[in-house]
Design an enzyme around this catalytic site. Structure first.
Site, short mmCIF file in Angstrom:
data_model
loop_
_atom_site.label_atom_id
_atom_site.label_comp_id
_atom_site.label_asym_id
_atom_site.label_seq_id
_atom_site.Cartn_x
_atom_site.Cartn_y
_atom_site.Cartn_z
N HIS A 241 64.75 32.74 58.51
CA HIS A 241 63.75 32.58 57.44
C HIS A 241 63.00 31.27 57.53
CE1 HIS A 241 64.16 36.03 54.61
NE2 HIS A 241 65.27 36.20 55.30
N HIS A 488 73.84 34.39 57.83
CA HIS A 488 72.90 35.51 58.01
C HIS A 488 73.22 36.75 57.21
CE1 HIS A 488 69.60 37.41 59.99
NE2 HIS A 488 70.31 38.18 60.79
N GLU A 676 36.58 36.17 55.94
CA GLU A 676 37.90 36.62 56.38
C GLU A 676 38.02 38.14 56.28
OE1 GLU A 676 40.85 32.88 55.27
OE2 GLU A 676 40.24 34.26 53.68
N ASP A 705 35.23 42.67 45.23
CA ASP A 705 35.15 41.43 44.45
C ASP A 705 34.64 41.77 43.05
OD1 ASP A 705 34.97 38.83 43.56
OD2 ASP A 705 33.08 38.43 44.61
N ASN A 707 35.01 40.54 40.03
CA ASN A 707 34.46 39.52 39.14
C ASN A 707 33.30 38.75 39.77
OD1 ASN A 707 35.75 37.95 41.00
ND2 ASN A 707 37.18 36.98 39.56
N GLU A 716 42.56 41.86 42.73
CA GLU A 716 41.42 42.68 43.15
C GLU A 716 41.79 43.50 44.39
OE1 GLU A 716 37.67 39.87 41.72
OE2 GLU A 716 38.69 39.45 43.62
#
Length: 753
Positions: A241, A488, A676, A705, A707, A716
């Site tokens: 992790h 683990h 992106e 999108d 808003n 969203e």
């Protein structure tokens, strides 16, 4: 007299016999009672572990899916290459730049109103102790001190070997602790019960410090602080992790961004670099090997000691697909001719559409159009021009970008203008770990022991292997060691011996699945190397519960999680039940119910034993499966005000969707920018062999999108997915209004709903 005495002896004998029979009966009843409780406990444990490992499998499959997309995506511009580099490649240049930026932590001002702990370097024992007390009181360390501490930690870690060697000669005893997983109460309890680190009291923490718990940041700060104060007595191993790709799914990334909204991105990038510098194992007196997961039949400690561990930023992938430029060119040409004929990995369906799990994109389809209509900012290039540039370019900057994007391999022909020493230096910096090196690290971080002989792939977790007693014995004999300590795996008692007591599992996060689910433990080793195990439960509530109350509480939590899992696959279960209902009467046998549930969920649970808790009993041992599924839906809908089919979809996909969101959000801003989104969608459309205009992708992003703030947040993102599922209830794009419109308009928009 004699007769009276004889009668008294006779009655005394009868009373004694009756008392003995009563005691035996009570003992038999009690043993049955305890056996039933133990059976319930084991079933509960199986539920928790099966669901946990299923989540790990989803994470591996999801990452393999994105890696497959990357391998078969042809970047059409510098922007696309940079985007791939940011998300998928181990960008050492960016990390070094980020570390230089983090070294300027002095520019971050600490306001006078700040009442938390303050650090000055070099750290003193009082600083580390003050951190423990401050975090116990729920105070937060300022971002300036966090970055300062991380910077100093990295400086220390780079000096350490891959395998730490420690000795019991210099301290009274060495304490080994297992997984903590963000549970600060357990760490504080260990220090309270066993004592704070000191020259006389050494510690080894065996990985998995973060994820799942809510105090991962605080645990890291405490561990790093004590490591800097006592570098010879305090040691850390890397766990599976301590990996930024795993952190995306299991909560640590989210925790950092919530606690440090302004400087969270810098902290995460710095932590990514710190994690990959953590040592891989610790060796006590050359006799006891401590590593996080386990070993395999190819584990080689000499090779592990030589690996450039900092190159393995994530064990979720291996960027060692070393192909020549000619091979890469042939691959590009083949993809350009027909991407549909390319190899399809096991986790993708035969059709080129995205799988329904882990991700369903519903009806986001568009009419095929030319790439030439891309928006100007992308600077698009056709495949032929890109190939020409890859072959002919000798500019250092372009070569670096291509190296990072995985388009070239180190060791190709150098430019004439560069000296051999410069080329060798750069080659050393950019060298990727080999497949063998990568597997060595994956095996020691992800593997689990098994009772059977041999070594086989760990299909339950999706990484590492299962190793048997013979593999353990072979490694111990090869290196003349006594036994192995690993972590683990959560264990009910906090520890477990196996392989003829040659393997000891230590797990230090108590109440891991639920309050009362398990104990935590740590092990102390003196000069004789005899393990002395200490168990505990950090939560005070568990001390007031009886065994029955504790098991009932944990069982209720496990069954609730299992019902959610069943509800998330209601549609698949209904289809499977119908296969067993040959007469179409809506009834199946309870045996068929158990077989159908296992065939859908693949959890390997004892469904016949769990049946009384999940299915109401009936006189004829038949189940009306439609009403049973309806009751499952009612139970979940009572907590969520969402249509049943939509809630089922969200339950099944939410973890994967959140992980996908964080992968796309490569700068950890908490938002997906329109750029992106555009670049990621081009990645998907390339895989699905769909040409879609950039204008259409931008329209799609703007429709998500809701808003209109220019970014897409997680709510969203999930809402758009929900709307698509609502318009395509069966996941059939041909029945979706959006798909029909897409054929006419060339793009689709969830905002139309």
């Amino acid at each position: 007299m004699g007769s009276g005495t004889s009668t008294q002896h006779h009655f005394a004998f009868q009373n004694a016999e009756r008392a003995f029979k009563a005691a035996a009966l009570i003992q038999r009843w009690y043993r049955r009672y305890v056996a039933r409780l133990e059976m319930r406990r084991r079933c509960t444990w199986s539920i928790f572990q099966s669901i946990e490992y299923a989540g790990q499998q989803d994470q591996v499959k999801l990452h393999d899916f994105f890696s497959y997309l990357m391998d078969h995506f042809i970047p059409s511009s510098h922007n696309d290459r940079d985007f791939l580099t940011r998300i998928f490649t181990e960008d050492r240049f960016a990390q070094d730049s980020e570390m230089k930026k983090c070294s300027d932590y002095e520019s971050i001002e600490v306001p006078d109103s700040y009442t938390g702990p303050r650090l000055s370097f070099p750290l003193l024992p009082d600083h580390a102790t003050a951190l423990v007390e401050a975090f116990r009181l729920k105070q937060q360390l300022h971002a300036r001190y966090v970055l300062n501490l991380l910077y100093e930690t990295k400086k220390h870690l780079v000096q350490l070997p891959n395998i730490n060697r420690v000795s019991t000669c210099y301290s009274e005893e060495i304490t080994v602790c297992g997984d903590l997983h963000g549970q600060l109460d357990d760490l504080i309890f260990i220090f309270y019960k066993n004592g704070l680190p000191s020259p006389e009291r050494s510690y080894v923490f065996n990985g998995d410090f973060v994820d799942r718990g809510k105090d991962s940041v605080e645990i890291l700060m405490i561990l790093f602080a004590f490591m800097l104060v006592y570098p010879k007595e305090f040691h850390l191993n890397r766990g599976n992790h301590e990996d930024h790709m795993v952190n995306l799914r299991y909560g640590f990334t989210k925790e950092v961004m919530n606690k440090y909204k302004v400087h969270g991105k810098e902290i995460l990038r710095t932590l990514q670099d710190v994690f990959c510098w953590l040592p891989l194992a610790t060796l006590i007196d050359e006799k006891v090997l401590i590593l996080h997961g386990g070993v395999s039949d190819i584990t080689d400690l000499e090779l592990l000691d030589k690996i450039e561990r900092s190159k393995i930023v994530s064990t979720m992938r291996c960027k060692t697909r070393q192909k020549s430029e000619k091979q890469m060119e042939e691959k590009r040409r083949a993809n350009q001719k027909s991407s549909a004929q390319g190899p399809i990995p096991w986790f993708l369906p035969e059709s080129r559409s995205l799988p329904s799990s882990p991700l369903r994109l519903g009806s986001y389809k568009a009419q095929k159009t030319s790439r030439s209509s891309s928006i100007p900012c992308s600077g698009s290039l056709d495949g032929r021009e890109l190939s020409r540039q890859v072959r002919s370019s000798v500019e250092l900057e372009l070569e670096r970008c291509r190296q990072q994007a995985g388009l070239l391999v180190t060791g190709e022909k150098e430019e004439p203008s560069r000296s051999a020493s410069e080329a060798d230096s750069e080659a050393g910096e950019l060298r990727k770990p080999t497949q063998e090196e990568w597997r060595q690290v994956v095996d020691i971080l992800w593997s689990d022991p098994m009772a059977q002989e041999g070594c086989k792939a760990n299909t339950i977790r999706g990484g590492g292997c299962y190793f048997g007693p013979d593999v353990t014995q072979q490694l111990l004999q090869k290196y003349n060691m006594q036994f192995l300590i690993r972590s683990h795996e959560c264990k009910p008692e906090g520890y477990e011996f196996c392989h003829n007591r040659k393997v000891l599992t230590i797990f230090s996060a108590s109440n891991y699945y639920e309050v009362g689910s398990n104990r935590g433990a740590y092990v102390k080793l003196g000069p004789a190397l005899t393990p002395h195990i200490v168990q505990y439960q950090a939560n005070k509530v568990t001390h007031t519960l009886t065994m029955r109350q504790r098991i009932s509480r944990v069982e209720e939590s496990a069954l609730r999680a299992l019902r959610e899992k069943l509800f998330a696959h209601s549609s698949d279960l209904l289809s499977e039940f119908k296969k067993h209902d040959a007469d179409k009467v809506g009834l199946i046998t309870l045996s068929d119910w158990a077989a159908a549930v296992e065939s859908v969920l693949h959890l390997g649970l004892p469904w016949r034993m769990l049946r009384p808790q999940l299915v109401n009993s009936s006189a004829d041992n038949m189940l009306e499966y439609k009403s049973w599924l309806k009751n499952l839906a009612k139970e979940q809908l009572s907590r969520e005000n969402i249509q049943s089919s939509l809630l089922e979809t969200l339950y099944r996909n939410r973890s994967n969707l959140e992980t996908i969101f964080r992968i796309i959000d490569s700068d950890h801003s908490g938002f997906i920018s329109l750029d992106e989104f555009r670049q990621t969608w081009k990645l998907f459309s390339s895989h699905m062999n769909i040409d879609i205009t950039d204008d259409c992708i931008c329209d799609l992003a703007r429709s998500i999108d809701f808003n209109k703030d220019g970014h897409i947040d997680i709510n969203e993102f999930l809402e758009a997915f929900r709307l698509v599922e609502k318009s395509c209830p069966e996941g059939d794009a041909s029945e979706c209004p959006q798909a029909t419109n897409a054929k006419d308009s060339g793009c689709s928009s969830p905002g139309a709903h």
